[in-house]
Design a protein around this motif. Sequence first.
Motif, short mmCIF file in Angstrom:
data_model
loop_
_atom_site.label_atom_id
_atom_site.label_comp_id
_atom_site.label_asym_id
_atom_site.label_seq_id
_atom_site.Cartn_x
_atom_site.Cartn_y
_atom_site.Cartn_z
N VAL A 13 -129.49 -65.07 -58.59
CA VAL A 13 -130.18 -66.13 -59.36
C VAL A 13 -130.98 -67.00 -58.39
N LYS A 14 -130.32 -67.33 -57.24
CA LYS A 14 -130.94 -68.24 -56.27
C LYS A 14 -132.23 -67.65 -55.69
N PHE A 15 -132.22 -66.34 -55.42
CA PHE A 15 -133.36 -65.75 -54.72
C PHE A 15 -134.29 -64.95 -55.64
N ALA A 72 -128.61 -55.88 -59.09
CA ALA A 72 -130.00 -55.71 -58.65
C ALA A 72 -130.85 -56.84 -59.20
N ASP A 73 -131.68 -57.42 -58.31
CA ASP A 73 -132.57 -58.48 -58.80
C ASP A 73 -134.02 -58.14 -58.50
N THR A 74 -134.91 -58.88 -59.12
CA THR A 74 -136.35 -58.67 -58.86
C THR A 74 -136.85 -59.84 -58.01
N GLY A 125 -136.54 -60.41 -51.95
CA GLY A 125 -136.22 -59.32 -51.05
C GLY A 125 -135.80 -59.80 -49.67
N ILE A 126 -135.28 -58.87 -48.85
CA ILE A 126 -134.79 -59.21 -47.50
C ILE A 126 -135.46 -58.26 -46.50
N GLU A 127 -135.90 -58.81 -45.36
CA GLU A 127 -136.52 -57.97 -44.33
C GLU A 127 -135.48 -56.98 -43.78
N LYS A 177 -127.53 -58.53 -40.77
CA LYS A 177 -127.17 -59.89 -40.31
C LYS A 177 -126.71 -60.80 -41.43
N ILE A 178 -127.21 -60.57 -42.66
CA ILE A 178 -126.88 -61.51 -43.75
C ILE A 178 -125.39 -61.57 -44.04
N PHE A 179 -124.63 -60.56 -43.54
CA PHE A 179 -123.17 -60.58 -43.78
C PHE A 179 -122.42 -61.37 -42.70
N ILE A 226 -138.25 -69.91 -48.58
CA ILE A 226 -137.39 -69.85 -49.78
C ILE A 226 -136.06 -70.50 -49.48
N ASN A 227 -135.53 -70.20 -48.29
CA ASN A 227 -134.21 -70.74 -47.93
C ASN A 227 -134.24 -72.24 -47.65
N VAL A 228 -135.44 -72.74 -47.34
CA VAL A 228 -135.54 -74.19 -47.14
C VAL A 228 -135.23 -74.89 -48.46
N GLY A 252 -127.57 -73.61 -49.62
CA GLY A 252 -126.55 -72.61 -49.27
C GLY A 252 -125.92 -72.91 -47.93
N THR A 253 -124.86 -72.20 -47.62
CA THR A 253 -124.12 -72.43 -46.37
C THR A 253 -124.20 -71.25 -45.41
N GLY A 254 -124.59 -70.06 -45.94
CA GLY A 254 -124.59 -68.86 -45.11
C GLY A 254 -123.20 -68.28 -44.95
N LEU A 255 -122.29 -68.69 -45.82
CA LEU A 255 -120.91 -68.20 -45.71
C LEU A 255 -120.51 -67.24 -46.84
N GLY A 256 -121.29 -67.28 -47.95
CA GLY A 256 -120.92 -66.51 -49.15
C GLY A 256 -120.76 -65.02 -48.89
N LEU A 257 -121.80 -64.38 -48.29
CA LEU A 257 -121.74 -62.92 -48.07
C LEU A 257 -120.68 -62.54 -47.04
N SER A 258 -120.44 -63.46 -46.09
CA SER A 258 -119.41 -63.21 -45.08
C SER A 258 -118.04 -63.09 -45.77
N LEU A 259 -117.79 -63.98 -46.73
CA LEU A 259 -116.53 -63.94 -47.49
C LEU A 259 -116.48 -62.67 -48.35
P1 ADP Z 1 -126.21 -68.54 -48.71
O1 ADP Z 1 -126.60 -67.88 -49.97
O2 ADP Z 1 -125.28 -69.65 -48.91
O3 ADP Z 1 -127.33 -68.84 -47.81
P2 ADP Z 1 -125.01 -66.04 -48.19
O4 ADP Z 1 -124.06 -65.61 -47.13
O5 ADP Z 1 -124.59 -65.83 -49.58
O6 ADP Z 1 -125.35 -67.50 -47.87
O7 ADP Z 1 -126.37 -65.30 -47.94
C1 ADP Z 1 -126.92 -65.24 -46.67
C2 ADP Z 1 -128.40 -65.03 -46.71
O8 ADP Z 1 -128.72 -63.77 -47.26
C3 ADP Z 1 -129.10 -65.97 -47.64
O9 ADP Z 1 -129.37 -67.21 -47.01
C4 ADP Z 1 -130.39 -65.23 -47.98
O10 ADP Z 1 -131.33 -65.40 -46.96
C5 ADP Z 1 -129.94 -63.81 -47.99
N1 ADP Z 1 -129.65 -63.31 -49.35
C6 ADP Z 1 -128.45 -63.16 -49.94
N2 ADP Z 1 -128.58 -62.64 -51.20
C7 ADP Z 1 -129.91 -62.44 -51.40
C8 ADP Z 1 -130.68 -61.94 -52.48
N3 ADP Z 1 -130.14 -61.50 -53.62
N4 ADP Z 1 -132.03 -61.90 -52.33
C9 ADP Z 1 -132.61 -62.30 -51.18
N5 ADP Z 1 -131.93 -62.80 -50.12
C10 ADP Z 1 -130.59 -62.88 -50.23
#
Ligand code: ADP
Length: 487
Positions: free
Chosen positions: A388-390, A413-415, A418-420, A426-428, A438-440, A444-451
């Motif tokens: 939803v956020k991205f 899956a979202d539209t 996207g991620i480089e 690294k996002i994990f 977009i992230n500005v 977020g905290t950058g901890l969600g995907l790690s968990l």
């Molecule tokens: P947060 O969302 O709190 O920044 P996450 O660990 O959940 O932390 O995600 C890390 C980073 O991965 C995000 O900051 C974002 O840059 C990228 N990311 C995660 N999910 C998506 C997504 N569905 N679309 C694009 N980028 C994403």
Amino acid sequence: MPNSISPILASAIALSILILFLVLYLLNKLQYIKILNKNIGRLNKTIRELDYQAKLIIKGDMELKLYQEEVEDKLNKLTLLKNLIISSLRILDKENLFSQIDEKTINDLGFKKGMILTMEGEEKFSIGFDPKEKSILNDFVKYRKNFIQAMPLISADTEAGTELAGALQTKDFLIAPIKAREKIYAVFVLANLVMPTDVRRAEKEIFSIICMYLGQCLDNIQLFEEIYNAKDELEKKVKERTNELVKSLRDIEAISRAKSDFISNVSHELRTPLTSVKGFSSLLVAEKFGKLPEEAKKRLETIDENVDKLVNMVNTLLDIARIESGKTEVKIAPADIAKSIRDAGEFLTPQMQAKNIKLVFDVPDTVLVYMDKNLIDQVLINLIGNAVKFTPEGGQIKMSARPGGSQVIVSIADTGYGIEKENLEKIFQEFFRVDNTINVKAKGTGLGLSLVKRIIEIHKEKIWVESEIGKGSTFCFTLKLAKEKNI
Ligand code: ADP
């Protein structure tokens, strides 16, 4: 009787005729004897020729017999060589190699005495030589090293061989070096022929081949020893390195545990004051302590929002630390992932509606999988929350569950943006957020995907992401299918 012939004349005529006949008869006989003599002469010549040819045949026969004997002798010696090769094929040490040579080998080679002497004067094998002969041979090996090195075979008709023949008081001997890697390791000596003849070519050739073969065996043994030692050395090194790695791993584990404990303790300690801060900031924002000036209220609302963020971060950190230190109680049991997916989607519907995002489900009615329901629900909320956020306004999110074989692949899956490629792994990582505009804006905290990753890993499952800039991202993870009766 005037026309009658006197009896005397008649007798004379008759006698003359008789004599004439006799003469003619004799002449005839003489002629016959002459022919006979001629024939006898021819016969004699033929007999002589026959005699000569008979002698030739006998000579040829004798030579053939000799050749036959030689061929048989060569065959016997070749059999000896073949047997020696077969018996020494699997020998991997020097002692065993020389134990293949025995009295029978020496006799089969056509000799009565035999000896194998190393260049250091050690006897590897000896038969038939008396102490005096041994000492002569020892001296020969000691003082004629260069000569032995240069000669493939030494016999009585070579330079130093004549000298040795004198000392040994026999001409029928053979000496050949046994070389390993071009260096003489030992000499093989044969002496005193079994048959009273000269040393023949066959004996010399087979003996040379045997000595060369023994040298080849020594080369192989040396090579095997080198490989064996190298393998030993390698194993030792691998063991050392493994021990070092195990130790480093233990150290890392200890450090990681200490880090998790530290984060866990700090998060825990932060929670109490934070709860109190959150309590007061909520009350203040709700103007429970009285009306606030507009400016102060605005500031307090920001404080309240940040306190929420902090509480969220501390909670996630605590979750991660607990999983890492093995303190999280994981209850994996059959549960319906289809329901969890629908619930998670519906839970975030207000946020999606706010951004006019369409939610699509591609999920069977029920799919039973092995999972810790609470933890997997947390994973789903995190992944949909990110989607939803991205994803910009008017986009779409599709949640699927595809059962196949023994597992189910869950995907969100979202539209979105996207991620480089370089950031897909690294996002994990903890606190990693893609550095973009977009992230500005996106909080977020950058901890969600790690968990999320840690939760999937304690299920012993896999998680991955596929993404294309401008088109969207798909996060997938696996879960094991469970049978209905297990519920
Ligand atoms: P947060 O969302 O709190 O920044 P996450 O660990 O959940 O932390 O995600 C890390 C980073 O991965 C995000 O900051 C974002 O840059 C990228 N990311 C995660 N999910 C998506 C997504 N569905 N679309 C694009 N980028 C994403």
